[in-house]
Every structure is written in C-alpha cells, then in structure tokens.
Write a protein that holds these residues in place. Structure first.
Motif, PDB file in Angstrom:
ATOM      1  N   VAL A   1      16.858 -45.519 -71.385  1.00  0.00           N
ATOM      2  CA  VAL A   1      17.181 -44.325 -70.601  1.00  0.00           C
ATOM      3  C   VAL A   1      15.985 -43.923 -69.749  1.00  0.00           C
ATOM      4  O   VAL A   1      16.127 -43.574 -68.572  1.00  0.00           O
ATOM      5  CB  VAL A   1      17.619 -43.165 -71.532  1.00  0.00           C
ATOM      6  N   ALA A   2      14.792 -43.984 -70.315  1.00  0.00           N
ATOM      7  CA  ALA A   2      13.580 -43.613 -69.576  1.00  0.00           C
ATOM      8  C   ALA A   2      13.368 -44.527 -68.375  1.00  0.00           C
ATOM      9  O   ALA A   2      13.078 -44.053 -67.264  1.00  0.00           O
ATOM     10  CB  ALA A   2      12.367 -43.663 -70.496  1.00  0.00           C
ATOM     11  N   MET A   3      13.523 -45.830 -68.569  1.00  0.00           N
ATOM     12  CA  MET A   3      13.352 -46.774 -67.464  1.00  0.00           C
ATOM     13  C   MET A   3      14.434 -46.590 -66.410  1.00  0.00           C
ATOM     14  O   MET A   3      14.173 -46.678 -65.206  1.00  0.00           O
ATOM     15  CB  MET A   3      13.365 -48.203 -67.983  1.00  0.00           C
ATOM     16  N   LEU A   4      15.657 -46.311 -66.857  1.00  0.00           N
ATOM     17  CA  LEU A   4      16.769 -46.115 -65.937  1.00  0.00           C
ATOM     18  C   LEU A   4      16.531 -44.902 -65.040  1.00  0.00           C
ATOM     19  O   LEU A   4      16.627 -44.990 -63.812  1.00  0.00           O
ATOM     20  CB  LEU A   4      18.068 -45.942 -66.730  1.00  0.00           C
ATOM     21  N   PHE A   5      16.178 -43.775 -65.628  1.00  0.00           N
ATOM     22  CA  PHE A   5      16.006 -42.565 -64.821  1.00  0.00           C
ATOM     23  C   PHE A   5      14.698 -42.574 -64.035  1.00  0.00           C
ATOM     24  O   PHE A   5      14.597 -41.924 -63.007  1.00  0.00           O
ATOM     25  CB  PHE A   5      16.145 -41.314 -65.688  1.00  0.00           C
ATOM     26  N   ASP A   6      13.712 -43.314 -64.504  1.00  0.00           N
ATOM     27  CA  ASP A   6      12.505 -43.481 -63.699  1.00  0.00           C
ATOM     28  C   ASP A   6      12.844 -44.267 -62.435  1.00  0.00           C
ATOM     29  O   ASP A   6      12.418 -43.912 -61.332  1.00  0.00           O
ATOM     30  CB  ASP A   6      11.428 -44.194 -64.505  1.00  0.00           C
ATOM     31  N   SER A   7      13.658 -45.309 -62.577  1.00  0.00           N
ATOM     32  CA  SER A   7      14.088 -46.079 -61.399  1.00  0.00           C
ATOM     33  C   SER A   7      15.004 -45.260 -60.506  1.00  0.00           C
ATOM     34  O   SER A   7      14.890 -45.303 -59.282  1.00  0.00           O
ATOM     35  CB  SER A   7      14.816 -47.345 -61.835  1.00  0.00           C
ATOM     36  N   PHE A   8      15.922 -44.494 -61.121  1.00  0.00           N
ATOM     37  CA  PHE A   8      16.825 -43.639 -60.345  1.00  0.00           C
ATOM     38  C   PHE A   8      16.049 -42.628 -59.513  1.00  0.00           C
ATOM     39  O   PHE A   8      16.416 -42.346 -58.376  1.00  0.00           O
ATOM     40  CB  PHE A   8      17.784 -42.889 -61.264  1.00  0.00           C
ATOM     41  N   SER A   9      14.996 -42.072 -60.081  1.00  0.00           N
ATOM     42  CA  SER A   9      14.245 -41.035 -59.355  1.00  0.00           C
ATOM     43  C   SER A   9      13.600 -41.589 -58.092  1.00  0.00           C
ATOM     44  O   SER A   9      13.344 -40.839 -57.150  1.00  0.00           O
ATOM     45  CB  SER A   9      13.180 -40.413 -60.257  1.00  0.00           C
ATOM     46  N   MET A  10      13.362 -42.880 -58.068  1.00  0.00           N
ATOM     47  CA  MET A  10      12.750 -43.487 -56.883  1.00  0.00           C
ATOM     48  C   MET A  10      13.784 -44.027 -55.895  1.00  0.00           C
ATOM     49  O   MET A  10      13.524 -44.091 -54.698  1.00  0.00           O
ATOM     50  CB  MET A  10      11.818 -44.637 -57.298  1.00  0.00           C
ATOM     51  N   THR A  11      14.972 -44.414 -56.386  1.00  0.00           N
ATOM     52  CA  THR A  11      15.940 -45.047 -55.500  1.00  0.00           C
ATOM     53  C   THR A  11      17.056 -44.112 -55.019  1.00  0.00           C
ATOM     54  O   THR A  11      17.592 -44.325 -53.938  1.00  0.00           O
ATOM     55  CB  THR A  11      16.593 -46.267 -56.180  1.00  0.00           C
ATOM     56  N   PHE A  12      17.427 -43.108 -55.806  1.00  0.00           N
ATOM     57  CA  PHE A  12      18.523 -42.219 -55.399  1.00  0.00           C
ATOM     58  C   PHE A  12      18.267 -41.486 -54.090  1.00  0.00           C
ATOM     59  O   PHE A  12      19.175 -41.379 -53.272  1.00  0.00           O
ATOM     60  CB  PHE A  12      18.860 -41.222 -56.507  1.00  0.00           C
ATOM     61  N   PRO A  13      17.069 -40.949 -53.856  1.00  0.00           N
ATOM     62  CA  PRO A  13      16.856 -40.295 -52.556  1.00  0.00           C
ATOM     63  C   PRO A  13      17.065 -41.250 -51.381  1.00  0.00           C
ATOM     64  O   PRO A  13      17.666 -40.880 -50.369  1.00  0.00           O
ATOM     65  CB  PRO A  13      15.406 -39.813 -52.616  1.00  0.00           C
ATOM     66  N   LEU A  14      16.612 -42.464 -51.528  1.00  0.00           N
ATOM     67  CA  LEU A  14      16.789 -43.466 -50.474  1.00  0.00           C
ATOM     68  C   LEU A  14      18.269 -43.775 -50.252  1.00  0.00           C
ATOM     69  O   LEU A  14      18.737 -43.840 -49.110  1.00  0.00           O
ATOM     70  CB  LEU A  14      16.027 -44.740 -50.858  1.00  0.00           C
ATOM     71  N   ILE A  15      19.026 -43.919 -51.326  1.00  0.00           N
ATOM     72  CA  ILE A  15      20.457 -44.215 -51.223  1.00  0.00           C
ATOM     73  C   ILE A  15      21.203 -43.041 -50.603  1.00  0.00           C
ATOM     74  O   ILE A  15      22.033 -43.217 -49.699  1.00  0.00           O
ATOM     75  CB  ILE A  15      21.028 -44.559 -52.615  1.00  0.00           C
ATOM     76  N   CYS A  16      20.925 -41.831 -51.084  1.00  0.00           N
ATOM     77  CA  CYS A  16      21.632 -40.644 -50.555  1.00  0.00           C
ATOM     78  C   CYS A  16      21.346 -40.436 -49.075  1.00  0.00           C
ATOM     79  O   CYS A  16      22.264 -40.155 -48.295  1.00  0.00           O
ATOM     80  CB  CYS A  16      21.219 -39.398 -51.342  1.00  0.00           C
ATOM     81  N   LEU A  17      20.099 -40.568 -48.685  1.00  0.00           N
ATOM     82  CA  LEU A  17      19.761 -40.387 -47.272  1.00  0.00           C
ATOM     83  C   LEU A  17      20.368 -41.481 -46.406  1.00  0.00           C
ATOM     84  O   LEU A  17      20.803 -41.231 -45.290  1.00  0.00           O
ATOM     85  CB  LEU A  17      18.243 -40.356 -47.091  1.00  0.00           C
ATOM     86  N   GLY A  18      20.411 -42.697 -46.919  1.00  0.00           N
ATOM     87  CA  GLY A  18      20.951 -43.803 -46.144  1.00  0.00           C
ATOM     88  C   GLY A  18      22.457 -43.747 -45.982  1.00  0.00           C
ATOM     89  O   GLY A  18      22.991 -44.076 -44.929  1.00  0.00           O
TER      90      GLY A  18
END
Length: 185
Positions: free
Chosen positions: A20-37
């Motif tokens: 869970v920690a690795m998943l949400f650490d990765s999400f915190s870096m990639t979700f803004p990029l996905i949402c903006l794109g």
C-alpha cells in the motif's frame, strides 16, 4: 512490479502495508500528471511542468526528512509527501525520523491521504471551475433571452418586415450551425 522487485532484493517488506505504501507513493507522483493530461486543455509543456511539480518538490524537500536537518519553516513541508510516511514505516529508519506518527494505523492513513491529496485538490478545483463556467453560460443565456423580448421582436419586424424576420432568424441559425460543424466558433 515495484513491490515484487523490492521483495526479491530486500527482506522485510513482505507485509501488505508496504505494498500500500509503495502504491500510494507512486500514485502521489503520477496522478497529478494523469489528471492534468486527461482532464485539462493545457499544452503538453504545461502538463509536464505542473504534473512533475510534486516530484520536484519532493526532491527539494527530501533533505528535511533527515533528523535535525532543514530550515525550521521549510521542514514542515515533509508532512505533505507520502514518501515521508513510507520512511516512517521502515524498521530501523522510523526510530531516527523526527515527527513520525506514533500509531501504525495513523501513519498508514496519512500515507494514503497524502498520496491522493493532489487528486482531491484537482477534483475540487475542476468542480469549482466547472460550476463557474456553467454559471457564466447561464448568465449569457439569460442576457440573450432578455434581448428577445416583445419590444425587440417588434423592432425587428419594423426593420425587416414580418416575413424577413423569420428568414433572417433561420439564416443566422443555419450560419451558426455551419460554423459549429466547421469548427470556426
């Protein structure tokens, strides 16, 4: 994949909480990029700059993770990043970290929350801007409706005649439809 590779190379991360920690650490870096794109009409360069901003800020403020380091006001920004709470979970490191939550459940909750806070802020901002746009469109529609009152129609019939008024209205409407189809508007 990250979880599997880490467990192949390092022992001690088998617990699902580390997944869970690795998943949400990765999400915190990639979700803004996905949402903006996907959900904005920003140009590619702006999406890249704004989308990678969380990662850049993480790099700039990562020195505040070390015990006793960091400028007094700036080191409080470490609580904004999911990676800080991930480090608070690692045995041997958690005892050296300053400001780690004392309970494991609270630490995991803060890790998940900070992992999705960028998406939460994006959704709130997107909703506010959407409501503002709908309100603006509604005001413009009301303006157009107030212009089409009886006085305007009688003035139009005086200027163009009763039959010409209908043809002008349908001609203007068909021009608008053609422009919309061609993408000119």
């Amino acid at each position: 994949i990250e979880y599997g590779v880490v467990n192949l190379l390092i022992e001690g991360f088998e617990s699902p909480r580390f997944w869970v920690a690795m998943l949400f650490d990765s999400f915190s870096m990639t979700f803004p990029l996905i949402c903006l794109g996907l959900y904005t009409s920003l140009p590619f360069q702006s999406v890249e700059i704004l989308g990678t901003l969380p990662f850049l800020l993480l790099i700039f403020f990562s020195t505040t993770f070390s015990p006793g380091s960091g400028v007094p006001v700036l080191k409080e920004f470490r609580y904004v990043f999911a990676r800080f709470y991930f480090w608070c979970m690692v045995d041997g490191v958690q005892d050296q970290m300053e400001g780690c939550p004392s309970e494991e459940g609270l630490n995991l909750f803060l890790l998940i929350f900070t992992g999705i806070v960028g998406v939460i802020l994006f959704v709130i901002l997107y909703f506010i801007l959407g409501c503002r746009e709908r309100r603006k469109e509604k005001r413009e529609e009301i303006k157009r409706a107030t212009l089409m009152d009886d006085e305007f129609k009688s003035l139009q019939s005086i200027l163009y005649g009763p039959e010409l008024e209908k043809s002008v209205h349908t001609t203007n409407q068909s021009e608008v439809n053609c422009n919309v189809k061609e993408g000119a508007i």
